[in-house]
Design an enzyme around this catalytic site. Structure first.
Site, PDB file in Angstrom:
ATOM      1  N   SER A 123       0.782  -1.078   0.056  1.00 25.24           N
ATOM      2  CA  SER A 123      -0.023  -0.258  -0.011  1.00 25.24           C
ATOM      3  C   SER A 123       0.824   1.247   0.049  1.00 25.24           C
ATOM      4  CB  SER A 123      -0.773   0.077   1.165  1.00 25.24           C
ATOM      5  OG  SER A 123      -0.342  -0.044   2.430  1.00 25.24           O
TER       6      SER A 123
ATOM      7  N   ASN B 135      -3.134  -0.612  13.404  1.00 28.01           N
ATOM      8  CA  ASN B 135      -4.490  -0.436  13.078  1.00 28.01           C
ATOM      9  C   ASN B 135      -4.718   0.869  13.720  1.00 28.01           C
ATOM     10  OD1 ASN B 135      -4.514  -3.040  12.220  1.00 28.01           O
ATOM     11  ND2 ASN B 135      -5.770  -4.005  14.002  1.00 28.01           N
TER      12      ASN B 135
ATOM     13  N   HIS C  73     -36.311  24.367 -15.564  1.00 26.12           N
ATOM     14  CA  HIS C  73     -36.281  23.607 -16.664  1.00 26.12           C
ATOM     15  C   HIS C  73     -35.522  24.181 -18.062  1.00 26.12           C
ATOM     16  CE1 HIS C  73     -39.672  21.443 -14.662  1.00 26.12           C
ATOM     17  NE2 HIS C  73     -40.193  22.901 -14.521  1.00 26.12           N
TER      18      HIS C  73
ATOM     19  N   SER D  20      -8.822  25.697 -30.061  1.00 30.61           N
ATOM     20  CA  SER D  20      -8.972  24.450 -30.618  1.00 30.61           C
ATOM     21  C   SER D  20      -7.665  24.231 -31.631  1.00 30.61           C
ATOM     22  CB  SER D  20     -10.189  24.457 -31.483  1.00 30.61           C
ATOM     23  OG  SER D  20      -9.887  23.391 -32.285  1.00 30.61           O
TER      24      SER D  20
ATOM     25  N   LYS E   2     -12.309  29.140 -32.183  1.00 30.12           N
ATOM     26  CA  LYS E   2     -12.940  28.669 -30.998  1.00 30.12           C
ATOM     27  C   LYS E   2     -12.179  29.046 -29.856  1.00 30.12           C
ATOM     28  CE  LYS E   2     -15.290  25.030 -30.646  1.00 30.12           C
ATOM     29  NZ  LYS E   2     -15.184  23.551 -30.334  1.00 30.12           N
TER      30      LYS E   2
ATOM     31  N   ASN F 250     -12.732  27.725 -26.076  1.00 32.10           N
ATOM     32  CA  ASN F 250     -13.662  26.510 -25.130  1.00 32.10           C
ATOM     33  C   ASN F 250     -13.481  26.938 -23.665  1.00 32.10           C
ATOM     34  OD1 ASN F 250     -13.825  25.048 -27.721  1.00 32.10           O
ATOM     35  ND2 ASN F 250     -12.094  24.295 -27.621  1.00 32.10           N
TER      36      ASN F 250
ATOM     37  N   GLU G 191     -16.106  22.591 -18.053  1.00 31.90           N
ATOM     38  CA  GLU G 191     -16.207  21.335 -18.687  1.00 31.90           C
ATOM     39  C   GLU G 191     -15.483  20.424 -17.511  1.00 31.90           C
ATOM     40  OE1 GLU G 191     -14.795  21.354 -22.717  1.00 31.90           O
ATOM     41  OE2 GLU G 191     -16.645  22.625 -23.114  1.00 31.90           O
TER      42      GLU G 191
END
Length: 467
Positions: free
Chosen positions: A29, A116, A162, A283, A289, A291, A296
């Site tokens: 681990s 532990n 909506h 882009s 473009k 972005n 995102e």
């Protein structure tokens, strides 16, 4: 350990022979819990200091161990510690290196302690610090939203349900909704921190120890509020890890929601805002473009946070008391979540505080009266008409205007009268978005007076900027 001796996994210390390499590979681990080296060393220093105070370890030896652990910490931080799969975890790596520095005296360190309760402490120390980091990031995020809200008290736009234009609100009111969300997130992190700040050290493997430990002294030295009350629960409890993961996941969901709006609002279809070039990308193919990657990525990170939460819940769901090796698998979903949240929150804060909001486009989106249809219904309610009846009358007016290809605000007083006899000439005054906002003066509503109060309340609550 002699140079030619091969390290034997601590978990097989009482067993004959060597572990099968496949079991070793499964058991290791250190690649995950190595990140807890600072917490592990801090706990060890507090533990051995207490052992010396209790007369269990010679004080001179304890001082040597504490000093050597400082060196081990520095070596971990500098990347100088070589990970050995045979040593499995961070605890054994620390103790092995300590033995190289102070010899057999390193063996005193583990008196009255098990891996532990040691790992349970490491995680709690990590969680406490992680809550503080997340809280600070969310405060910075709140400040970014609050600053833009103060600058846009007078900017109006449609509120949406909506994803359809609904009723007018101010941009300040809209941005303050996120300040509220992140405020609740901060409350959750504070609650997680409070419950996590309890020391399990002294619980041993599951049943404590016969040694006369001073558990409260260790907790105090570590800045924790107290000690756990049941040793079985203490070594197997991962509630704080799950709670931290939940707090991160819900905050990430809130960031995903603003991420979605950053994506929508920066489209030409909406045109409500423009991101600063520093928080957008181009882009690789289409030079025109720009972005909104920050939005995102905020949406995407939420998926990872939700996965971490489900992973932790799934790990503990069928475990009998007390400790089980399954709990080793909690490190990966636990350790990465807080840093991911901080990175995302800081990026979104930067995007928001440097963005340009287009007030003219927002006000234009209100249209010519449709967003004020509810005001027309409430006009009738104020004149004694039951709301359902008023709603039906305005609905007929809206349908008529649509069929005529005319905005509702351009219907004439006689036309309104035809939809309900309680409509009078002054109904035309309803179709003014700014006057509509001014009438929305209930606590929590988007009326200018209420928004100013909320701005002042949050500015007071956040106080001076942290150093």
């Amino acid at each position: 350990m002699r140079a030619k001796e091969k390290a034997k996994p601590v978990s097989r210390a009482a067993l004959a022979g060597e572990a099968d390499p496949r079991l070793v590979a499964l058991s290791v681990s250190i690649q995950d819990d190595g990140a807890l080296y600072a917490e592990d060393i801090r706990g060890s220093q507090a533990h051995v200091t207490m052992l010396a105070a209790q007369g269990i370890v010679p004080k001179a030896v304890a001082r040597r161990i504490v000093a050597a652990l400082d060196q081990v910490r520095a070596e971990f931080a500098a990347g100088k510690v070589r990970f050995d799969p045979a040593l499995e975890d961070v605890h054994t790596h620390v103790e092995r290196r300590l033995g190289e520095l102070v010899g057999k005296d390193a063996g005193y360190l583990h008196a009255g302690r098990s891996r532990n309760d040691q790992v349970a402490l490491d995680e709690r120390l990590f969680i406490v610090a992680a809550c503080d980091r997340c809280d600070a990031a969310l405060e910075r995020l709140q400040r970014a939203f609050l600053s833009q809200a103060r600058a846009h008290e007078a900017t109006i736009l449609p509120g949406y349900t909506h994803l359809q234009r609904a009723q007018p609100v101010s941009l300040a009111h809209h941005l303050l909704a996120y300040v509220e969300m992140f405020g609740r997130d901060r409350e959750r992190f504070a609650e997680v921190r409070r419950r996590a700040a309890i020391s399990p050290l002294g619980s041993g493997a599951l049943a404590g120890t016969t040694l006369k430990l001073d558990r409260e002294a260790v907790a105090a030295r570590l800045g924790l509020a107290g000690v756990t009350r049941n040793s079985l629960d203490a070594v197997s409890d991962r509630d704080s890890a799950i709670e931290l993961s939940f707090a991160c996941a819900l905050a990430a969901v809130h960031l995903s929601r603003i991420g979605e709006e950053l994506v929508l609002w920066t489209t030409k279809e909406f045109g409500f805002m423009t991101l600063d070039d520093a928080f957008a990308t181009g882009s690789s193919l289409m030079p025109q473009k720009k972005n909104p990657d920050v939005g995102e990525l905020a949406r995407g990170r939420a998926g990872r946070a939700l996965g971490d939460l489900v992973a932790l819940l799934s790990i503990v769901k069928n475990l009998p008391l007390s400790y089980n090796r399954d709990l080793q698998e909690d490190k990966r979903p636990l350790l990465g979540g807080p840093d991911a949240l901080v990175l995302t929150a800081d990026a979104v804060a930067g995007a928001v505080e440097t963005a340009t909001f287009h007030a003219d486009r927002m006000e234009e989106a209100l249209g010519s009266g449709e967003a004020l249809a509810t005001d027309a219904a409430e006009y009738l309610v104020e004149r004694g008409v039951p709301f359902r009846e008023a709603h039906e009358a305005v609905g007929k007016a809206a349908a008529f205007a649509t069929a005529q290809g005319r905005p509702m605000a351009k219907l004439t007083a006689p036309e309104w009268k035809g939809f309900h006899p309680r409509f009078e000439k002054d109904v035309l005054r309803v179709f003014d978005a700014r006057k509509s906002l001014a009438r929305r003066d209930l606590p929590g509503a988007p009326g200018p007076r209420q928004v100013r109060r909320e701005l002042a309340r949050w500015e007071k609550a956040l106080g001076k900027r942290r150093s």
